[in-house]
Scaffold this motif. Structure first.
Motif, PDB file in Angstrom:
ATOM      1  N   CYS A 156       0.906   5.938   2.186  1.00  0.00           N
ATOM      2  CA  CYS A 156       0.790   5.147   3.466  1.00  0.00           C
ATOM      3  C   CYS A 156      -0.450   3.887   3.005  1.00  0.00           C
ATOM      4  O   CYS A 156      -1.069   4.344   2.313  1.00  0.00           O
ATOM      5  CB  CYS A 156       0.411   6.040   4.679  1.00  0.00           C
ATOM      6  N   SER A 164       4.571  11.976   4.023  1.00  0.00           N
ATOM      7  CA  SER A 164       5.064  11.599   2.499  1.00  0.00           C
ATOM      8  C   SER A 164       3.557  11.696   1.512  1.00  0.00           C
ATOM      9  O   SER A 164       3.874  12.173   0.536  1.00  0.00           O
ATOM     10  CB  SER A 164       5.516  10.002   2.487  1.00  0.00           C
ATOM     11  N   CYS A 165       2.593  11.444   2.050  1.00  0.00           N
ATOM     12  CA  CYS A 165       1.383  11.610   1.612  1.00  0.00           C
ATOM     13  C   CYS A 165       1.126  13.125   1.306  1.00  0.00           C
ATOM     14  O   CYS A 165       0.552  13.479   0.348  1.00  0.00           O
ATOM     15  CB  CYS A 165       0.125  10.924   2.214  1.00  0.00           C
ATOM     16  N   ASN A 204       0.257  11.758   7.224  1.00  0.00           N
ATOM     17  CA  ASN A 204       1.617  11.310   6.848  1.00  0.00           C
ATOM     18  C   ASN A 204       2.183  12.175   6.164  1.00  0.00           C
ATOM     19  O   ASN A 204       1.735  12.547   5.046  1.00  0.00           O
ATOM     20  CB  ASN A 204       1.078   9.825   6.327  1.00  0.00           C
ATOM     21  N   CYS A 257      -4.470  13.554   4.719  1.00  0.00           N
ATOM     22  CA  CYS A 257      -3.518  12.583   5.504  1.00  0.00           C
ATOM     23  C   CYS A 257      -2.479  13.208   6.215  1.00  0.00           C
ATOM     24  O   CYS A 257      -1.950  14.070   5.679  1.00  0.00           O
ATOM     25  CB  CYS A 257      -2.954  11.446   4.490  1.00  0.00           C
TER      26      CYS A 257
END
Ligand SMILES: [Zn+2]
Ligand SMILES: [Zn+2]
Length: 439
Positions: free
Chosen positions: A195, A216-217, A214, A212
């Motif tokens: 991100c 995906s992170c 997020n 994080c």
């Protein structure tokens, strides 16, 4: 427009009315009762501190400092902030008043509001309330475990069920640079999938990628190198000792290699407690070691650890359940270890006694028996429980009555019943015993 519509509470800040406030008070009483039994004294620090204090301690490139603080300008170009957490203010106060010079081990707890400009959601307000405890002056893993024990005892006594404890190590100034480098190399390789925040912090503060939010992170961080795989011998043995002590006092835990906590001051052991009704990613409480913070803020080099727990989260976790009333701590006990072999058995007994309602403390300074007895006397302990090689071999504990000087040996499994018979709760409810936090 009617009056009610004109003035509203600030976004993310709540009003608490008498029905709700009674529950708050009951929960706070439980916190006070638990903390006092562990020998922690209350500290109250201002809600406002110099902004620089938080930047220096929490870290310039953390979410809290970058975007969540309520900051305003004071006179003379000074910047102030509403406190987003409690530890920095406690350390600042103890340094300012010379508390560390007078106490080998400072133990204190706090209760009160904290402020963070987060997106308001269930259990996450902009003015939220924490119970926290700090122990400053020792690097022993037993101190971390004592704090975890206190935290979990509080949660259990408040009635929260189904909690789970996760621990991890984030390394120290000796092993973290090597890990950071490894992580940096990995993050560079996967940069285009990070991100925006993580991409920006990749070089300045790569560890923040591990917490994080997020997805995906999180996935990428999960596949990358972890701090536990790069620990120096000191950090590994610290974690191993803490694990042994946690098992010794019967606290189940898991290792969460991804947990780093959102503040830069943590070193070595960190921990988090998640509860039911609040999703696995939403910790009810957390804490860890911050061995460099006191020095970082201009003080001596002192090992330290602490935790904080969000009271709004606990109340959500408890739903409608009644919070049982708190009782005053029983007696005053000091557990002394004659020789290093006795420390662990005494630590396990200590946890048991506190869980039975006793005020009890021990020495984390590996001092002589004589020095421990002197400390017990200073703390006003009514009885000292002593174990050395002789008692360990015989499976007994020596109980010394500090007033009469009389000593009796009792089998280990009869200690709590013997003490319960001879000690009664002092009158006056939650009056804190004097002397555990001297200035
Ligand atoms: Zn290390
Ligand atoms: Zn990210």
């Amino acid at each position: 427009m009617s009056q009610e519509k004109k003035y509203r509470a600030v976004k993310g800040m709540a009003d608490i009315f008498p029905e709700g406030a009674a529950r708050w008070r009951a929960l706070e009483d439980r916190a006070v009762s638990a903390a006092l039994r562990y020998g922690y004294g209350e500290i109250r620090t201002p809600l406002v501190e110099p902004t620089e204090l938080f930047v220096r301690s929490i870290g310039e490139t953390t979410d809290i400092v970058e975007k969540e603080m309520f900051t305003f300008a004071g006179s003379g170009g000074k910047s102030f902030s509403l406190r987003p957490e409690g530890t920095a203010g406690v350390v600042r106060a103890c340094l300012e008043h010379g508390v560390f010079g007078q106490n080998p081990l400072v133990r204190c707890f706090y209760l009160g509001p904290m402020f963070r400009r987060e997106r308001p959601q269930a259990g996450r307000r902009r003015q939220f309330h924490q119970f926290g405890a700090e122990a400053i002056g020792s690097r022993r893993p037993a101190l971390d475990v004592e704090l975890i024990d206190l935290l979990l005892l509080f949660l259990e006594e408040a009635g929260l069920e189904g909690w789970s404890l996760a621990v991890n190590s984030v390394g120290c100034p000796r092993c973290r640079p090597g890990y950071r480098e490894q992580l940096g190399v990995y993050l560079e390789r996967v940069e285009d999938r990070l991100c925006e925040n993580c991409r920006r912090r990749r070089e300045t503060n790569p560890l923040r990628t591990l917490d994080c939010k997020n997805p995906s992170c999180r996935e990428l961080a999960g596949e990358g190198p972890k701090p536990v795989d790069s620990l120096c011998p000191d950090c590994s043995s610290h974690l191993a000792s803490a694990e042994r002590l946690l098992s010794g006092i019967g606290l189940p835990y898991t290792i969460d290699p991804m947990m780093v906590r959102g503040l830069d001051y943590y070193t070595s052991l960190v921990f988090e407690v998640t509860g039911p009704a609040l999703g696995a990613q939403d910790a009810v409480a957390g804490g860890g070691r911050y061995d460099n913070l006191v020095g970082e803020l201009g003080g001596p080099d002192l090992g330290a650890a602490g935790f904080s727990v969000g009271l709004e989260r606990i109340l959500i976790g408890l739903a409608e359940k009644e919070i049982p009333p708190a009782a005053a701590p029983l007696g005053r006990l000091y557990l002394a270890a004659a020789g290093p072999e006795a420390f662990e058995p005494q630590f396990i007994l200590l946890s048991k006694l506190r869980r039975r309602g006793f005020w009890a403390v021990t020495d984390y300074g590996e001092r002589s028996l004589k020095a421990q007895l002197r400390e017990a006397n200073k703390l006003g302990a009514g009885r000292v429980l002593i174990r050395g090689p002789e008692e360990l071999a015989a499976g007994t504990v020596k109980i010394k009555d500090m007033e009469s000087g009389k000593e009796t040996s009792v089998p280990e499994n009869e200690v709590t019943s013997t003490l319960t018979r001879c000690l009664i709760s002092p009158p006056g409810g939650l009056v804190p015993p004097e002397g555990e936090f001297r200035r």
